[in-house]
Design a protein around this motif. Structure first.
Motif, PDB file in Angstrom:
ATOM      1  N   CYS A 154     112.027   5.412 -32.097  1.00 50.79           N
ATOM      2  CA  CYS A 154     111.662   6.322 -33.134  1.00 50.79           C
ATOM      3  C   CYS A 154     112.927   7.279 -33.500  1.00 50.79           C
ATOM      4  O   CYS A 154     113.588   7.283 -34.777  1.00 50.79           O
ATOM      5  CB  CYS A 154     110.729   6.823 -32.902  1.00 50.79           C
ATOM      6  N   LEU A 155     113.511   8.032 -32.754  1.00 50.86           N
ATOM      7  CA  LEU A 155     114.427   8.968 -33.013  1.00 50.86           C
ATOM      8  C   LEU A 155     115.991   8.220 -33.084  1.00 50.86           C
ATOM      9  O   LEU A 155     116.566   8.958 -33.922  1.00 50.86           O
ATOM     10  CB  LEU A 155     114.650  10.098 -31.758  1.00 50.86           C
ATOM     11  N   GLY A 156     116.150   7.261 -32.363  1.00 50.07           N
ATOM     12  CA  GLY A 156     117.244   6.514 -32.465  1.00 50.07           C
ATOM     13  C   GLY A 156     117.320   5.957 -33.950  1.00 50.07           C
ATOM     14  O   GLY A 156     118.614   6.152 -34.767  1.00 50.07           O
ATOM     15  N   MET A 157     116.352   5.327 -34.480  1.00 49.27           N
ATOM     16  CA  MET A 157     116.463   4.694 -35.955  1.00 49.27           C
ATOM     17  C   MET A 157     116.581   5.806 -36.908  1.00 49.27           C
ATOM     18  O   MET A 157     117.382   5.672 -37.990  1.00 49.27           O
ATOM     19  CB  MET A 157     115.044   4.072 -36.227  1.00 49.27           C
ATOM     20  N   LEU A 158     116.049   6.949 -36.713  1.00 50.91           N
ATOM     21  CA  LEU A 158     116.160   8.290 -37.557  1.00 50.91           C
ATOM     22  C   LEU A 158     117.431   8.593 -37.497  1.00 50.91           C
ATOM     23  O   LEU A 158     117.849   9.035 -38.699  1.00 50.91           O
ATOM     24  CB  LEU A 158     115.001   9.410 -37.155  1.00 50.91           C
TER      25      LEU A 158
ATOM     26  N   VAL B  53     113.794   5.831 -46.217  1.00 47.45           N
ATOM     27  CA  VAL B  53     113.776   5.350 -44.922  1.00 47.45           C
ATOM     28  C   VAL B  53     113.986   6.548 -43.800  1.00 47.45           C
ATOM     29  O   VAL B  53     113.097   6.566 -42.673  1.00 47.45           O
ATOM     30  CB  VAL B  53     115.202   4.446 -44.338  1.00 47.45           C
ATOM     31  N   ILE B  54     114.635   7.511 -44.142  1.00 42.73           N
ATOM     32  CA  ILE B  54     114.773   8.846 -43.370  1.00 42.73           C
ATOM     33  C   ILE B  54     113.126   9.623 -43.206  1.00 42.73           C
ATOM     34  O   ILE B  54     112.711   9.946 -42.104  1.00 42.73           O
ATOM     35  CB  ILE B  54     115.765   9.801 -43.942  1.00 42.73           C
ATOM     36  N   ALA B  55     112.447   9.509 -44.612  1.00 41.41           N
ATOM     37  CA  ALA B  55     111.207  10.009 -44.705  1.00 41.41           C
ATOM     38  C   ALA B  55     110.172   9.126 -43.668  1.00 41.41           C
ATOM     39  O   ALA B  55     109.367   9.474 -42.992  1.00 41.41           O
ATOM     40  CB  ALA B  55     110.607   9.986 -46.101  1.00 41.41           C
ATOM     41  N   TYR B  56     110.256   7.839 -43.930  1.00 44.38           N
ATOM     42  CA  TYR B  56     109.478   7.000 -42.797  1.00 44.38           C
ATOM     43  C   TYR B  56     109.545   7.470 -41.390  1.00 44.38           C
ATOM     44  O   TYR B  56     108.435   7.298 -40.733  1.00 44.38           O
ATOM     45  CB  TYR B  56     109.887   5.559 -43.348  1.00 44.38           C
ATOM     46  N   PHE B  57     110.943   7.341 -41.014  1.00 49.24           N
ATOM     47  CA  PHE B  57     111.105   7.846 -39.644  1.00 49.24           C
ATOM     48  C   PHE B  57     110.684   9.120 -39.173  1.00 49.24           C
ATOM     49  O   PHE B  57     110.397   9.309 -38.076  1.00 49.24           O
ATOM     50  CB  PHE B  57     112.544   7.206 -39.027  1.00 49.24           C
ATOM     51  N   CYS B  58     110.912   9.949 -40.180  1.00 51.90           N
ATOM     52  CA  CYS B  58     110.269  11.532 -39.845  1.00 51.90           C
ATOM     53  C   CYS B  58     108.846  11.457 -39.767  1.00 51.90           C
ATOM     54  O   CYS B  58     108.354  11.901 -38.589  1.00 51.90           O
ATOM     55  CB  CYS B  58     110.591  12.332 -40.965  1.00 51.90           C
TER      56      CYS B  58
ATOM     57  N   ILE C 167     105.567  -3.792 -42.079  1.00 55.31           N
ATOM     58  CA  ILE C 167     106.568  -4.676 -42.418  1.00 55.31           C
ATOM     59  C   ILE C 167     106.979  -4.780 -43.744  1.00 55.31           C
ATOM     60  O   ILE C 167     107.917  -5.075 -44.056  1.00 55.31           O
ATOM     61  CB  ILE C 167     105.724  -6.017 -41.769  1.00 55.31           C
ATOM     62  N   PHE C 168     105.875  -4.743 -44.417  1.00 58.59           N
ATOM     63  CA  PHE C 168     106.268  -4.936 -46.188  1.00 58.59           C
ATOM     64  C   PHE C 168     106.960  -3.398 -46.377  1.00 58.59           C
ATOM     65  O   PHE C 168     107.999  -3.496 -47.168  1.00 58.59           O
ATOM     66  CB  PHE C 168     104.851  -4.665 -46.755  1.00 58.59           C
ATOM     67  N   ILE C 169     106.934  -2.287 -45.917  1.00 56.40           N
ATOM     68  CA  ILE C 169     107.518  -1.096 -46.180  1.00 56.40           C
ATOM     69  C   ILE C 169     108.891  -1.340 -45.931  1.00 56.40           C
ATOM     70  O   ILE C 169     109.905  -0.794 -46.643  1.00 56.40           O
ATOM     71  CB  ILE C 169     106.871  -0.015 -45.412  1.00 56.40           C
ATOM     72  N   LYS C 170     109.260  -1.868 -44.524  1.00 59.66           N
ATOM     73  CA  LYS C 170     110.431  -2.008 -44.094  1.00 59.66           C
ATOM     74  C   LYS C 170     111.343  -2.945 -45.180  1.00 59.66           C
ATOM     75  O   LYS C 170     112.358  -2.948 -45.136  1.00 59.66           O
ATOM     76  CB  LYS C 170     110.393  -2.705 -42.554  1.00 59.66           C
ATOM     77  N   CYS C 171     110.483  -4.100 -45.276  1.00 62.21           N
ATOM     78  CA  CYS C 171     111.300  -5.314 -46.157  1.00 62.21           C
ATOM     79  C   CYS C 171     111.555  -4.654 -47.606  1.00 62.21           C
ATOM     80  O   CYS C 171     112.605  -4.711 -48.195  1.00 62.21           O
ATOM     81  CB  CYS C 171     110.373  -6.247 -46.323  1.00 62.21           C
ATOM     82  N   LEU C 172     110.588  -3.854 -48.090  1.00 60.86           N
ATOM     83  CA  LEU C 172     110.877  -2.974 -49.433  1.00 60.86           C
ATOM     84  C   LEU C 172     112.126  -2.189 -49.254  1.00 60.86           C
ATOM     85  O   LEU C 172     112.856  -1.964 -50.143  1.00 60.86           O
ATOM     86  CB  LEU C 172     109.746  -2.332 -49.834  1.00 60.86           C
ATOM     87  N   ALA C 173     112.164  -1.484 -48.196  1.00 62.97           N
ATOM     88  CA  ALA C 173     113.309  -0.572 -47.859  1.00 62.97           C
ATOM     89  C   ALA C 173     114.714  -1.152 -47.755  1.00 62.97           C
ATOM     90  O   ALA C 173     115.552  -0.843 -48.590  1.00 62.97           O
ATOM     91  CB  ALA C 173     113.313   0.409 -46.790  1.00 62.97           C
TER      92      ALA C 173
END
Length: 120
Positions: A102-106, A77-82, A50-56
């Motif tokens: 996962c792949l949708g968000m990527l 964000v791309i690295a996160y979803f990879c 949650i923190f990572i997504k808010c920071l992004a």
């Protein structure tokens, strides 16, 4: 050359989606809980995501005023979803959560970066 996050709407769209994802993760809805459990992520780490997504999302928004920050946030964000995709593959958790979430968000994140760079 420093790349700007312009136009603003792709960054704002991705930021809104990430904030929505973070909000759904506060008390994980069933598909998010299934995803996190399926990749065997310890429950102690769920809040960190949650923190990572808010920071992004913050980086995407800050990038509207500070050149380079938004593009760097998109790459993050791309690295996160990879990494999330790799976790799914490693855990052999390849159901609909992998393909849709996962792949949708990527794909969305990559598309927004490509669109931003193309319009820059």
């Amino acid at each position: 050359m420093i790349l700007e996050s312009s136009p603003a709407w792709p960054s704002l769209l991705l930021a809104a989606i990430l904030l929505g994802d973070a909000a759904l993760s506060l008390k994980p809805v069933p598909f998010i809980e299934a995803c996190l459990s399926g990749v065997k992520l310890p429950k102690d780490w769920w809040r960190a995501l949650i923190f990572i997504k808010c920071l992004a999302a913050t980086g995407l928004i800050a990038g509207l005023w500070f050149p380079g920050v938004g593009i760097a946030a998109m790459v993050g964000v791309i690295a996160y979803f990879c990494a999330a995709a790799a976790a799914h593959v490693h855990a052999h958790f390849l159901g609909s959560e992998f393909w849709i979430n996962c792949l949708g968000m990527l794909a969305l994140s990559i598309g927004i970066l490509v669109l931003t760079l193309a319009l820059n």
